[in-house]
Design a protein around this motif. Structure first.
Motif, mmCIF file in Angstrom:
data_model
loop_
_atom_site.group_PDB
_atom_site.id
_atom_site.type_symbol
_atom_site.label_atom_id
_atom_site.label_comp_id
_atom_site.label_asym_id
_atom_site.label_seq_id
_atom_site.Cartn_x
_atom_site.Cartn_y
_atom_site.Cartn_z
ATOM 1 N N SER A 9 0.830 -1.196 0.000
ATOM 2 C CA SER A 9 0.000 0.000 0.000
ATOM 3 C C SER A 9 0.867 1.251 0.000
ATOM 4 O O SER A 9 2.061 1.198 0.336
ATOM 5 N N ALA A 10 0.243 2.378 -0.344
ATOM 6 C CA ALA A 10 0.943 3.656 -0.398
ATOM 7 C C ALA A 10 1.487 4.053 0.973
ATOM 8 O O ALA A 10 2.460 4.795 1.067
ATOM 9 N N GLU A 11 0.894 3.540 2.028
ATOM 10 C CA GLU A 11 1.346 3.834 3.395
ATOM 11 C C GLU A 11 2.823 3.471 3.587
ATOM 12 O O GLU A 11 3.538 4.111 4.356
ATOM 13 N N LYS A 13 5.159 3.385 1.110
ATOM 14 C CA LYS A 13 5.902 3.747 -0.100
ATOM 15 C C LYS A 13 7.375 4.022 0.171
ATOM 16 O O LYS A 13 8.251 3.432 -0.476
ATOM 17 N N ASP A 14 7.693 4.905 1.097
ATOM 18 C CA ASP A 14 9.090 5.257 1.343
ATOM 19 C C ASP A 14 9.893 4.044 1.799
ATOM 20 O O ASP A 14 11.031 3.842 1.359
ATOM 21 N N TYR A 16 9.178 0.890 1.169
ATOM 22 C CA TYR A 16 9.329 -0.044 0.064
ATOM 23 C C TYR A 16 10.404 0.431 -0.912
ATOM 24 O O TYR A 16 11.185 -0.363 -1.412
ATOM 25 N N ASP A 41 6.632 4.377 -10.752
ATOM 26 C CA ASP A 41 5.223 4.776 -10.717
ATOM 27 C C ASP A 41 4.573 3.855 -9.685
ATOM 28 O O ASP A 41 4.101 2.766 -10.005
ATOM 29 N N PHE A 42 4.602 4.307 -8.438
ATOM 30 C CA PHE A 42 4.197 3.458 -7.315
ATOM 31 C C PHE A 42 2.744 3.012 -7.430
ATOM 32 O O PHE A 42 2.425 1.843 -7.193
ATOM 33 N N ASP A 43 1.864 3.935 -7.813
ATOM 34 C CA ASP A 43 0.445 3.581 -7.936
ATOM 35 C C ASP A 43 0.239 2.517 -9.007
ATOM 36 O O ASP A 43 -0.574 1.611 -8.845
ATOM 37 N N LEU A 46 1.264 -0.818 -7.551
ATOM 38 C CA LEU A 46 0.223 -1.334 -6.657
ATOM 39 C C LEU A 46 -0.951 -1.900 -7.451
ATOM 40 O O LEU A 46 -1.500 -2.952 -7.097
ATOM 41 N N GLN A 47 -1.328 -1.235 -8.541
ATOM 42 C CA GLN A 47 -2.420 -1.717 -9.389
ATOM 43 C C GLN A 47 -2.041 -3.048 -10.043
ATOM 44 O O GLN A 47 -2.857 -3.967 -10.133
#
Length: 172
Positions: A9-11, A13-14, A16, A41-43, A46-47
């Protein structure tokens, strides 16, 4: 050393991105395969992981898979695991149900044993009662981890390049 598995998850991100850079700096092959995907492109990444779990836009011959990150109490991402929901012929021979890896700077601290144990619980939740876990024959650390988690060795598989893959079954 309390750790748990979290869904990407984006939570995180750093953390990861730090995990990913640790692997890149090591110049080792990235394991499991999903961590080799560029998180620039983190999002999008995740997708991609969510699509794999849902079976959306996966290549022919591939199976659904779930990815989790192993996170410490301090929210440091120290490992990743990819759980395949079923086995294709290729996975039966040399991939197994579960692929996992610990970031190079965090090895030999017991994380891999915990990661595999937690992943086996997730596999059981998916209805997989007999789990195939594999490692290269020369990967003694992974072999020890699998044996500590109840792995029973099966017949080895020899890849086209001569690499020997040790195959283990674990009942959950």
């Amino acid at each position: 050393m309390a750790v748990n598995l979290v869904k990407p998850s984006a939570e995180f991100k750093d953390e990861y991105l730090s995990f990913y850079q640790d692997w890149k700096d090591s110049q080792e092959d990235m394991v499991p395969w999903v961590i080799d995907r560029d998180p620039g492109d983190f999002d999008d990444m995740l997708q991609f992981l969510n699509n794999n779990e849902q079976g959306v836009n996966i290549p022919d011959g591939w199976v659904k898979d779930s990815t989790y990150w192993l996170v410490t109490e301090a929210n440091r991402v120290v490992g990743a695991v990819n759980i395949r929901h079923q086995l294709s012929e290729k996975l039966f021979n040399a991939g197994g149900h579960i692929g996992y890896g610990i970031r190079p700077s965090e090895r030999q601290k017991g994380y891999a044993t915990q990661l595999l144990s937690l992943a086996l619980e997730k596999a059981k939740d998916l209805g997989i009662n007999k789990v195939l876990v594999v490692c290269d024959a020369d990967n003694t650390g992974s072999k020890k981890t699998i044996l500590k988690n109840g792995g029973i060795q099966d017949i080895d598989y020899i890849e086209e390049d001569g690499n020997i893959v040790n195959r283990f079954w674990i009942s959950v």
